[in-house]
Design an enzyme around this catalytic site. Structure first.
Site, PDB file in Angstrom:
ATOM      1  N   GLU A  57      -0.734  -1.046   6.975  1.00  0.00           N
ATOM      2  CA  GLU A  57      -0.036  -2.267   6.595  1.00  0.00           C
ATOM      3  C   GLU A  57       1.302  -2.385   7.304  1.00  0.00           C
ATOM      4  O   GLU A  57       2.070  -3.313   7.031  1.00  0.00           O
ATOM      5  CB  GLU A  57       0.156  -2.336   5.074  1.00  0.00           C
ATOM      6  CG  GLU A  57      -0.616  -3.471   4.447  1.00  0.00           C
ATOM      7  CD  GLU A  57      -0.446  -3.549   2.934  1.00  0.00           C
ATOM      8  OE1 GLU A  57      -1.204  -4.314   2.333  1.00  0.00           O
ATOM      9  OE2 GLU A  57       0.404  -2.857   2.354  1.00  0.00           O
ATOM     10  N   GLY A  89     -16.082   2.143  -4.567  1.00  0.00           N
ATOM     11  CA  GLY A  89     -15.848   1.368  -5.779  1.00  0.00           C
ATOM     12  C   GLY A  89     -16.542   1.961  -6.987  1.00  0.00           C
ATOM     13  O   GLY A  89     -16.407   3.159  -7.270  1.00  0.00           O
ATOM     14  N   GLY A 144      -1.560  -5.053 -12.777  1.00  0.00           N
ATOM     15  CA  GLY A 144      -0.513  -4.699 -11.826  1.00  0.00           C
ATOM     16  C   GLY A 144      -0.981  -3.644 -10.843  1.00  0.00           C
ATOM     17  O   GLY A 144      -2.118  -3.158 -10.899  1.00  0.00           O
ATOM     18  N   LYS A 174       0.818  -1.214   0.000  1.00  0.00           N
ATOM     19  CA  LYS A 174       0.000   0.000   0.000  1.00  0.00           C
ATOM     20  C   LYS A 174       0.849   1.260   0.000  1.00  0.00           C
ATOM     21  O   LYS A 174       0.576   2.223  -0.719  1.00  0.00           O
ATOM     22  CB  LYS A 174      -0.971  -0.016   1.175  1.00  0.00           C
ATOM     23  CG  LYS A 174      -2.113  -0.998   0.993  1.00  0.00           C
ATOM     24  CD  LYS A 174      -3.199  -0.819   2.028  1.00  0.00           C
ATOM     25  CE  LYS A 174      -4.364  -1.745   1.708  1.00  0.00           C
ATOM     26  NZ  LYS A 174      -4.986  -1.436   0.399  1.00  0.00           N
ATOM     27  N   ASP A 194      -5.355   2.316  -3.563  1.00  0.00           N
ATOM     28  CA  ASP A 194      -4.054   2.974  -3.425  1.00  0.00           C
ATOM     29  C   ASP A 194      -3.896   4.064  -4.478  1.00  0.00           C
ATOM     30  O   ASP A 194      -3.339   5.136  -4.196  1.00  0.00           O
ATOM     31  CB  ASP A 194      -2.928   1.952  -3.562  1.00  0.00           C
ATOM     32  CG  ASP A 194      -2.969   0.897  -2.478  1.00  0.00           C
ATOM     33  OD1 ASP A 194      -3.480   1.197  -1.383  1.00  0.00           O
ATOM     34  OD2 ASP A 194      -2.483  -0.225  -2.725  1.00  0.00           O
TER      35      ASP A 194
END
Length: 307
Positions: free
Chosen positions: A140, A222, A288, A40, A253
């Site tokens: 994270e 989203g 990716g 992240k 991110d």
């Protein structure tokens, strides 16, 4: 051009396509395989740098081939690496990612070196926080490391953007110092107990966070866009840009890195949200994570065509 400092995770992404995500006990034939920079923190730092910000990244990686490739990536992106610590004891973290034909994903993270970051190691990078126009954090890395960064930002009056992902319970007193909080629906529910199903429930969740001290709440939804709330009862829905998603890994991110750039550059909040959404939309159109982050040229062209 704003100065963004990211304190967070870096892992190497090991990704494979698969016709469908496996259920427990199932083996699925997939491919092709792709390896690249991730985590992240690394994704958000890359997104902010490609958006046009000057970026300092505070993280911890191993003295291994994955760590070497990480340093080459940061240098290619123009990210300041002076506060990246390299460990001879712990390996660079990795993320095992499966992406299906609909662009959905399953991810298993082995944090490695970045998972061992301590508060003292973050304190050693205080200059990076002091110089920042905005400090971008995620969850994270250890809460000890995140808390050290928050304390530094408070000391130097650096605005904090906290992306509370992956969801962990955090002390309420942290929220008193957060200028911008960017949970998704799941994270917002975890922080407030309120399930977001419509605008009314989104505002209730945002109000709960405002009462705990957060200045601006940005709930990412989203495909449904973003719910932006600038104060109690002052919220609005901002629609997403419709695109054909190839890989949704790293979409959040991308938004946070682009949003951090926009805020640090002085954009108005609604424009900053639109900018972040453009970065996210462009990222999911490629495979990716860090490598899918768009350039400022791509972002400007996209916004010109869509607004």
């Amino acid at each position: 051009m704003g100065q963004v400092t990211v304190v967070g995770s870096y892992v190497t992404d090991l990704m494979s396509r698969t016709p469908h995500l496996p259920v427990p006990g199932e083996t699925v034939l997939g491919g092709p395989f792709q390896m690249g920079p991730g985590g992240k923190g690394g994704n958000q730092a890359t997104a902010a740098a490609r958006s046009g910000s000057s970026v300092m990244f505070v993280t911890k990686i191993g003295l291994d081939v994955f760590g070497d490739e990480a340093m080459r990536h940061f240098e290619r992106e123009g990210i300041d690496v002076q506060f990246i610590k390299r460990s001879g004891e712990f390996a660079t973290g990795t993320a095992l990612i499966a992406v299906d034909d609909q662009g959905e994903n399953d991810i298993v993270i082995a944090p490695g070196a970045c998972g061992t970051m301590t508060g003292l190691e973050v304190e050693a990078a205080e200059e990076a926080v002091k110089k920042a126009d905005i400090l971008l954090l995620q969850l994270e890395i250890s809460l000890e490391a995140v808390e050290a960064a928050i304390k530094q930002a408070v000391r130097h009056q650096t605005p904090i953007l906290l992306n509370p992902a992956p969801y962990l319970a955090v002390p309420d007193e942290w929220l008193e110092h957060i200028a911008y909080l960017t949970p998704n629906e799941t994270e917002a529910k975890g922080m407030t107990g309120i399930e977001i199903v419509d605008r009314t429930s989104a505002q209730k969740a945002a109000d709960s966070l405002h009462r705990k001290g957060v200045d601006t709440v940005v709930i990412t939804l989203g495909k449904k866009g973003v719910f932006l709330s600038k104060g109690l009862g002052i919220g609005k829905q901002i629609e997403a840009f419709p695109v054909n998603a190839v890989d949704t890994t790293g979409a959040g991110d991308a938004f946070n890195g682009g949003f951090a750039h926009a805020i640090s550059s002085g954009m108005e909040i609604e424009d900053a949200v639109q900018f972040g959404q453009a970065v996210s939309a462009l990222s999911v159109m490629k495979e990716g994570t860090a490598v899918s982050m768009p350039s400022i040229k791509e972002i400007k062209a996209f916004l010109t065509s869509r607004l």
